[in-house]
Enzyme design. Structure first.
Site, PDB file in Angstrom:
ATOM      1  N   GLU A  88      61.821  38.895  36.643  1.00  0.00           N
ATOM      2  CA  GLU A  88      61.588  37.579  37.256  1.00  0.00           C
ATOM      3  C   GLU A  88      61.006  37.725  38.667  1.00  0.00           C
ATOM      4  O   GLU A  88      60.075  37.022  39.042  1.00  0.00           O
ATOM      5  CB  GLU A  88      62.878  36.757  37.297  1.00  0.00           C
ATOM      6  CG  GLU A  88      63.211  36.053  35.979  1.00  0.00           C
ATOM      7  CD  GLU A  88      63.746  36.995  34.926  1.00  0.00           C
ATOM      8  OE1 GLU A  88      64.079  38.150  35.261  1.00  0.00           O
ATOM      9  OE2 GLU A  88      63.832  36.583  33.750  1.00  0.00           O
ATOM     10  N   HIS A 157      74.613  30.474  31.948  1.00  0.00           N
ATOM     11  CA  HIS A 157      73.409  29.793  31.471  1.00  0.00           C
ATOM     12  C   HIS A 157      73.516  28.279  31.589  1.00  0.00           C
ATOM     13  O   HIS A 157      72.714  27.555  31.025  1.00  0.00           O
ATOM     14  CB  HIS A 157      73.137  30.142  30.014  1.00  0.00           C
ATOM     15  CG  HIS A 157      72.801  31.568  29.782  1.00  0.00           C
ATOM     16  ND1 HIS A 157      73.693  32.477  29.306  1.00  0.00           N
ATOM     17  CD2 HIS A 157      71.659  32.255  30.009  1.00  0.00           C
ATOM     18  CE1 HIS A 157      73.124  33.660  29.225  1.00  0.00           C
ATOM     19  NE2 HIS A 157      71.888  33.563  29.648  1.00  0.00           N
TER      20      HIS A 157
END
Lengths: 359, 444
Positions: A88, A157
């Protein structure tokens, strides 16, 4: 999971056709999913401007983890729809650098949770580049991906980053709800010269909305920083964004049966925040409830409460109430998760309390 | 370090780059037409119709159970010794007297400016400064091998690169003094320059973020079909950050024209390089780790640095691939004005580098050998440099500070409602208390 959810959410009918302007290129209202709305917005902007490119994990051949980029790789090729290694910080940094050099990247995070590994590039670089360069360098990036709890994926998440990115000057933050929102806001974000954080909801991707002919236009844009009153009301203002707007509209239906007329505001943008629309509404209804998926402390609702206290305190007839996700990391077990997430009933109950109704 | 070197290009460790180039032609048309040459197109997303057996071609299978260890180190390319003698004359870039003199003057100017501005910080006239002592050859050697169209991403100790490209002492001093002529409008701490004039992206404080950003920049150049590259400078300490891995891996897989220029100056603030990493330094990570062509060079030899950067640029631009350079040098000065290096290293160590490997003296000896330089000229340029910096400083300190409106400008490309609100509040406040602030000292 999606079908279950659609039932649970009891999708409200959107009636946005009343205002449509007849235009030659699109003739009728059209029902689309949010996924299709995002996809068409990306497609049109890729076609419009060669500087626009899409980058992220699995976005090309695999069409994205959530199939948002379906068909784009075949149409625009590997130079503009880029699969990346799993880093990322890497592709976020590449996005920043390529935007400095004149491209207009749309960077997809598989979920915003994973963007934590790249947050330095988003906050410390993209948000500050224009300012620190003395206004000479622009950073026209769109950072997008699903945000908030998608159910059954546990603590790491399931979180909402609206308050995090909403805190940063230099970033714009959009939180679309309907298909029209997703099209108009995303297209505006791609054309914006500033970095824009686009917080989507995985739960909304399969959700269907009616697109007016106007919002099907390839140049349909929604101004960033303007909220939309989704339902007019006179007794209480409910402010929300993203997926929870659905819950608020549902709550408003229930409240209507009890004789409470609720006005529902869809924020559309977290930064700039449309304080004016909220204040105007509170001046009319004199009561306010905020609803969001995120945590309560320093949340979006906290900011709205502060703004209303500063700008419309004398109009308030009751304390403001914030409905938020529970102040805990998201538990996995279904019963615990349901209890931790915002439900329609929570909003209904809060509105009753704020309206001093017992039931 | 002075071992003899074969042909320079042999040193560029090549990995099996052809492996990743699959079936580029079958994809849809490339929008940027200049890109469409056989080995420049990247290829992550290409469907493979046949089973890829390439992995088997890259290494042999063996029945010998062997644990691999580091046995050979990448050699360090150097061509000019401390006496200014070039070991292989054909590798001397052979610049004219005029160009060499300009290079030398820039190195002396950088060194002089560093001394003065370091003292100026100590006097409290600027808040912060970073010197480049000992690394002058890296700056001028690499900068002189680049094209003005190449983009620079710097860490913070590359001031000489900027000087060579036309950034002036005034530009530097105005930024350090944050006056109304500071291009950055007083928004960044000293030494964080950015300049369109010299194609330098604004320096970012968080360590190593410039690396993946440079890969993005070079990817943009590649898509646009430019015959330019992006060079990104960083220290060996910065190479420990995760962003280093991110950048190297992306540059290799995206195949971008990026020059990664590591200044290995042996000290990351107080951490010596032997505690920073194990293995064959930063260069060792290039060929085997990332499949990136790599050169190690004597960072105190201006001609070696120049040759290496020139070759790296040629490879990057012509072949559209990244190149890693590790320049071995020594940070003679403190890390910054916030550091006192005498607490963690000896004066003897510093003096060894300062006296026996001094990059400025090395070039001076080269010039003296050619009868291009005298002690009188030396004295004259030192005096000139001191004069230039002092005058610049005096002018800069007298100027007004940035306009107050610059607090709110450029947060976005336009003023948003909350910025306008804050601006109004400030204006009203200043109207109420006009005598409480030295507004006359701010630009309008």
């Amino acid at each position: 999971m999606f079908t279950l959810l659609l039932k649970k959410l009891n999708q409200p009918a959107l009636n946005s056709t009343s205002k449509w302007v007849a235009r030659s290129f699109s003739t009728a209202p059209k029902e689309v999913t949010v996924r299709e709305a995002i996809n068409s917005a990306l497609d049109e902007e890729l076609a419009r401007d060669q500087r626009v490119y899409v980058m992220g994990e699995e976005v090309a051949q695999y069409n994205g983890a959530y199939k948002i980029t379906k068909g784009l790789f075949e149409k625009y090729g590997a130079d503009r729809i880029i699969d990346t290694p799993i880093t990322e910080a890497g592709f976020a940094g590449i996005g920043v650098g390529s935007a400095m050099a004149g491209l207009r990247p749309v960077v997809e995070f598989m979920t915003w949770n994973f963007a934590m590994q790249a947050i330095d590039h988003i906050v410390n670089s993209s948000a500050k580049t224009h300012y620190m360069s003395g206004g000479k360098v622009f950073n026209p990036i769109v950072w997008r991906g699903p945000n908030g709890p998608p159910t059954s994926v546990g603590a790491q998440h399931s979180q909402c980053f609206a308050a995090w990115y909403g805190n940063v000057p230099g970033l714009k933050v959009i939180v679309p709800w309907s298909a029209e929102d997703h099209r108009g806001l995303l297209k505006s974000a791609i054309r914006d010269d500033n970095p824009v954080v686009c917080l989507e909801s995985e739960l909304l991707y399969n959700y269907k909305f009616t697109l007016s002919p106007e919002s099907q236009d390839k140049d349909f844009l929604i101004p960033i920083g303007k909220a939309k009153v989704e339902r007019q009301g006179t007794d209480i203002t409910i402010v929300s964004f993203s997926r929870i707007v659905s819950n608020c509209l549902e709550a408003a239906e229930i409240l209507a049966k009890e004789g409470i007329s609720a006005e529902v505001i869809n924020l559309r943008s977290i930064r700039p925040l449309d304080v004016e629309t909220i204040v105007k509404s509170v001046q009319k209804t004199n009561r306010l409830v905020t609803a969001e998926e995120g945590w309560p402390q320093h949340g979006v609702g906290s900011e709205i409460a502060a703004q209303v206290v500063e700008n419309a305190f004398d109009y308030l007839d009751a304390p403001i109430e914030r409905i938020t996700g529970a102040d805990v990391p998201m538990p996995y077990a279904k019963n615990l998760e349901d209890a931790a997430m915002v439900q329609v009933q929570n909003i209904v109950n809060a509105c009753r309390r704020v309206c001093y109704r017992k039931k | 370090m002075n071992q003899s070197i074969k042909v320079l290009s042999n040193l560029v460790k090549s990995s099996n780059t052809s492996r990743s180039l699959i079936n580029a032609g079958s994809r849809r048309s490339v929008l940027f037409k200049t890109l469409n040459t056989n080995n420049t197109v990247r290829n992550f997303s290409t469907k493979q119709s046949k089973i890829d057996k390439d992995d088997e071609k890259t290494f042999d299978y063996t029945d010998k159970l062997v644990v691999q260890k580091l046995e050979t180190y990448i050699p360090c390319y150097t061509i000019m010794n401390q006496d200014g003698i070039v070991s292989k004359p054909e590798q001397d870039p052979n610049f004219s007297q005029e160009v060499v003199t300009k290079m030398y003057k820039t190195m002396v100017l950088l060194n002089t400016m560093d001394s003065i501005l370091y003292d100026v910080q100590r006097q409290g006239r600027i808040s912060f400064y970073m010197t480049s002592f000992g690394e002058e050859a890296i700056h001028i050697g690499s900068a002189s091998a680049l094209d003005m169209g190449d983009t620079i991403f710097a860490q913070y100790r590359e001031t000489g690169v900027f000087l060579w490209r036309g950034f002036t002492v005034d530009d530097i001093v105005n930024q350090c003094c944050t006056n109304d002529l500071d291009d950055g409008k007083g928004r960044q701490m000293p030494m964080h320059f950015g300049s369109k004039k010299i194609n330098l992206q604004t320096i970012s404080s968080p360590l190593t973020t410039q690396l993946p950003q440079a890969v993005g920049s070079s990817y943009a150049q590649k898509l646009a079909g430019e015959k330019n590259c992006t060079i990104v400078y960083f220290g060996e300490g910065a190479a420990s950050e995760g962003d280093f891995h991110a950048a190297m891996n992306f540059a290799a897989t995206l195949s971008t024209p990026t020059i990664f220029f590591c200044r290995n100056n042996k000290w990351a603030i107080s951490t010596p390089s032997k505690e920073q990493y194990k293995g064959d330094g930063i260069a060792g990570r290039g060929p085997n780790g990332y499949g990136i062509r790599t050169i190690r060079v004597d960072g105190n030899d201006i001609w070696a640095v120049h040759n290496v950067t020139k070759l790296a640029r040629k490879i990057a631009v012509e072949e559209q691939v990244p190149v890693l350079i590790e320049a071995m040098t020594y940070r003679v000065g403190h890390h910054s004005t916030s550091d006192d290096s005498s607490r963690y290293r000896t004066v003897e160590e510093i003096n060894y580098w300062k006296e026996t490997k001094n990059p400025i003296n090395r070039l001076k000896n080269y010039m003296v050998r050619k009868n291009w330089w005298t002690e009188d000229q030396e004295k004259a340029i030192v005096a000139e440099s001191r004069q230039l910096v002092r005058e610049s400083l005096m002018k800069a300190e007298k100027r007004k500070k940035p306009a107050l409106s610059e607090i709110f400008n450029d947060v976005y490309s336009e003023l948003t409602p909350n910025l306008i609100e804050q601006q109004k509040e400030l204006e009203e406040h200043l109207k109420l208390y006009p005598d409480e602030y030295p507004i006359d000292q701010y630009a309008k």
